[in-house]
Design an enzyme around this catalytic site. Structure first.
Site, short mmCIF file in Angstrom:
data_model
loop_
_atom_site.label_atom_id
_atom_site.label_comp_id
_atom_site.label_asym_id
_atom_site.label_seq_id
_atom_site.Cartn_x
_atom_site.Cartn_y
_atom_site.Cartn_z
CE LYS A 42 -0.40 0.25 4.79
NZ LYS A 42 -0.56 1.30 5.72
CB THR A 43 4.08 2.22 1.56
OG1 THR A 43 3.63 1.69 2.80
CG2 THR A 43 4.78 3.53 1.80
CG ASP A 229 -1.05 4.86 4.96
OD1 ASP A 229 -1.83 3.92 4.69
OD2 ASP A 229 0.16 4.71 5.18
CD GLU A 230 -1.61 2.31 8.94
OE1 GLU A 230 -2.58 1.54 9.07
OE2 GLU A 230 -0.42 1.93 8.95
CD GLN A 259 -3.04 -4.22 8.52
OE1 GLN A 259 -2.00 -3.73 8.97
NE2 GLN A 259 -3.21 -4.41 7.23
NE ARG A 612 2.32 -5.79 10.95
CZ ARG A 612 1.84 -5.16 9.89
NH1 ARG A 612 2.49 -4.15 9.37
NH2 ARG A 612 0.70 -5.54 9.35
#
Length: 775
Positions: A42-43, A229-230, A259, A612
DNA sequence: GTGGCATAGCTTTTT
DNA sequence: GCTATGCCAC
């Protein structure tokens, strides 16, 4: 900047993207929702999308990208700049919501503070102090009304965008109305001091955009494209801000419901669900390929999260290899767990040649880091603890900064008092009250009174001398500030003239020496800031910068250090090798005494942690854990049983860390074999379970995931043994209750009992005259 | 007013 | 087990 020969054009921007990533990057105008599973790039999508917009002719400063931490903002800025190499401008506005709001409020003023620009940002410490004062003004006992919980009530109200009046109207019962009352006083105090807390930064921004059409239009006009984002972790006010600035419709949000782990902070999953409703015709792109983890790790994560009900089905797959099995390690106690983790890390670094920075240890609460730290320290393995003792929240640092805060905002009374007491100058609470009264009489602020010769006469003797000294120092640094002297110079003046570090330096306590070091670290940080901004750094920007740093931002990590952090802090990061420790029921999911727990959020937290890991994942739990100085007996987290058995490889610490320990391990397995039948077969009340036996009878690797029988005492009354957690007891005075904790041994053994009356008491077992009660 | 000592309470997570 | 607070003595 000179034009480079190699300008990465559209090809570089769209290269190595999968079809959905490409769709998100190439999407033109209009709302866009990117549902991005963990490790789905996504980044990459955000940075490429920004780069593509700029390549297509959008000026970079017309793009606003919001990230979750300042560090993420910095990294994103860098990545975008790299993609845009060769362009004349690359200065995209990348920031966190809080930093962005602080900056805008400095420019346009905070509406509730009379559009003042010289406000101070209050951190949690400052907030708690304000609540304490509000409680005092309301004549409420700080014992009964814990500042911390009152504060979280206030914060929750703010997140719902309720002021004291609305909070009062919603209130049910006395306690609730009292909170509304304290909230009102708290708001008045912050207004008096021209302070904004973290929540206020967002609320004031909403207000600013609502009340000032010109500002809203200006920002909407400037920021033609807004990316968040997020997005699953945004709260109501944050969403409002994004929406108002992106009134033109070019709002792109990226998030993943699974998340979302900041529900307690007011984050609202509903924002994602509502986004489609609020933006009819919005494009939805799903990123479902995970490029980060092995198949086994991803499958474990997906199986776990599938147990959540409140979610949108989001099937993930990975082209990566199968990978190793997840290690599930049962430990007797937390010491053994820490030893296992440290030894295993040591091995990985030495034998597998993994960089320490690629290894991380995650835990649910900060308290769990200590034992692991000790073991790493003992082995000389460098590590960084993220978020434990934040540098800028340390007393000595805040003491010195208080002086600068006065310059930034003389109305900030708590900072005036703090500076006045740092170091102690013989001006105590009574003197401050006298001075405050005199200031009020003469229409001065407290800060003004400290330097006003007339007002100073309110004090006499030692207190007066101390006050004068302080006043002179304050005048000196005010002058320096007026001359725009470097921050470093001002701080030097403060530390030298106040002789703040003198007493600390002479102290025998090694902690005080560390405090001196911290003060010096602050001076260095100021100097660095000066350098970044040219000759002298801007005072308020420096203070804002410090106030808005996140834990991730302010911890020195690096390729040579193992990373230790909470599950929450792990969000957004990735490591080759991950250890998740403390996986006992009660720790994860964590049970809280008062608040209802959100099981699904705890599961999401576990999901975030698992995802992670790139290559290797170890999960550990301890049979007995020392918590609060008490031994607590636990059983494995129920989440562990939600991971398919076939993905796990169970082991004892010794087996897991190598053949050299085989012998010892066998010896112990022998012990387990003897104990296991008793554990598994015996009906609960008959199981042998003295405190010591508890410790010895660790859950074997195999029956570990079965819920263990609850431990009950052997027949008979209590001597110095026969007590264990969960035992029902009767006290001649307090009545019936249940043992919830044990500490010490023999005659000194103490037990914590939660009585059915609700009271909890710690009693010396030998004297308490407890009797076993029927369950 | 300050500094020392005892003790109560605590630890969820953070911008 | 640690620390922040509260009480007491100087």
């Amino acid at each position: 900047m000179s034009a480079s020969l190699e300008r990465p054009g559209a090809d570089a921007i769209l290269s190595d993207l999968n079809p959905s990533q490409r769709e998100a990057v190439e999407h033109g105008d209009g709302p866009l929702l990117v549902v991005a599973g963990p490790g789905s790039g996504k980044t990459r999508v955000i940075t490429r999308r920004v780069a593509r917009l700029v390549r297509a002719g959008v000026r970079p400063w017309r793009v606003l990208a919001i990230t979750f931490t300042n560090k993420a903002a910095g990294e994103m800025r860098e990545r975008i700049a790299r993609l845009l190499e060769g362009e004349r401008e690359t200065n995209v506005y990348v920031s966190t919501f809080h930093s962005f709001c602080a900056r805008m409020l400095r420019r346009y003023g905070a509406p509730s503070r009379g559009f003042a620009q010289d406000y101070t940002i209050y951190d949690e410490d400052d907030q708690r102090a304000a609540v304490r004062q509000a409680l005092a003004e309301a004549n409420l006992e700080a014992k009964q009304w814990k500042p911390g919980s009152v504060l979280s009530e206030i914060s929750a109200a703010k997140n719902r965008m309720e002021g004291p009046d609305e909070r009062d109207q919603q209130a049910i019962g006395y306690a609730d109305r009292t909170i509304a009352r304290v909230y009102r006083i708290y708001e008045r105090l912050l207004a008096e001091w021209k302070a904004l807390d973290f929540d206020d930064l967002l609320l004031e921004m909403v207000k600013l955009l609502r009340e000032r059409e010109d500002v809203r239009a200006e920002l909407a006009d400037r920021f033609r494209y807004v990316l968040v984002d997020e997005f699953q972790d945004t709260n109501r006010p944050q969403y409002e801000i994004a929406r108002m600035i992106a009134a033109h419709g070019n709002l792109c949000v990226v998030g993943d419901v699974d998340q979302s782990v900041y529900g307690w902070r007011g984050a609202d999953i509903g924002n994602i669900l509502e986004f489609e409703r609020d933006h009819p015709g919005c494009r939805v792109v799903r990123l479902e390929t995970n490029y980060r983890s092995t198949k086994r790790i991803l499958e474990a994560a997906c199986s776990l999260i599938a147990h959540n009900v409140r979610r949108i089905e989001n099937p993930l797959s990975t082209p990566n290899e199968e990978g190793e099995a997840l290690r599930l390690v049962a430990c007797l106690n937390d010491d053994e767990e820490a030893r296992f983790v440290a030894r295993s890390i040591e091995r990985t670094i030495r034998e597998d040649d993994v960089a320490p920075g690629e290894i991380a240890v995650f835990y649910r609460t900060n308290a769990l880091s200590r034992k692991v730290e000790q073991e790493l320290l003992a082995r000389g393995i460098a590590y960084a603890v993220i978020g434990a003792l934040a540098f800028y929240e340390r007393k000595e640092v805040k003491d010195v900064l208080a002086y600068l805060r006065i310059l930034g905002n003389p109305g900030d009374e708590p900072s005036v008092i703090r500076a006045l007491h740092s170091p102690p100058r013989g001006v105590g609470a009574t003197s401050v009250e006298k001075l405050r009264a005199r200031a009020k009489e003469r229409g001065l602020t407290l800060a003004q009174a400290t330097v006003d010769p007339e007002a100073q006469t309110a004090l006499a003797g030692k207190a007066l001398r101390g006050l004068k000294e302080f006043g002179e120092l304050l005048e000196t640094i005010s002058l320096l500030a007026a001359q725009r002297a470097p921050l470093r110079q001002m701080l030097d003046e403060i530390v030298d003239r106040s002789r703040y570090t003198d007493a600390l330096r002479e102290s025998r306590d090694p902690q005080d020496r560390a405090r001196v070091e911290n003060v010096h670290a602050l001076l260095d940080a100021a100097e660095e800031f000066d350098r970044q901004q040219g000759h002298a750094g801007d005072l308020r920007e420096f203070l804002d910068h410090i106030a808005l740093l996140t834990d991730v931002d302010r911890t020195r990590t690096g390729p040579d250090r193992v990373n230790l952090m909470t599950f929450h802090a792990a969000k957004g990061l990735e490591f080759d090798e991950v250890y998740m420790i403390g996986l006992e029921e009660g720790m994860l999911p964590l049970v809280r005494e008062l608040e209802a727990q959100d099981l699904e959020e705890e599961r999401r937290l576990c999901y975030v942690a698992i995802t992670r890991a790139r290559k290797r994942l170890s999960l550990t739990y301890a049979r007995v854990r020392r918590y609060f100085g008490m031994d607590r007996t636990g059983r494995p987290s129920s989440f562990l049983s939600e991971i398919p058995d076939g993905l796990l490889e169970r082991g004892s610490p010794e087996i897991a860390y190598g053949p050299s320990d085989r012998l010892k391990a066998y010896a112990r397995l022998d012990g387990w074999a003897r104990e296991r039948p008793a554990l598994a077969a015996a009906p609960a009340p008959a199981a042998p379970a003295s405190a010591r036996a508890d410790r010895a009878s660790g859950a074997g690797p195999d029956p570990a995931l079965r819920p263990l029988p609850s431990y009950a005492p052997s027949a008979g009354g209590f001597g110095d043994a026969g007590l264990s957690q969960g035992t029902r007891v009767e006290h001649p005075h307090f009545g019936a209750g249940e043992i919830v904790g044990l500490r010490g041994h023999g005659l000194a053994q103490r037990v914590k009992v939660r009585f059915d009356s609700g009271a909890e008491k710690e009693l010396v077992a030998h004297y308490a005259n407890l009797r076993r009660a029927a369950p």
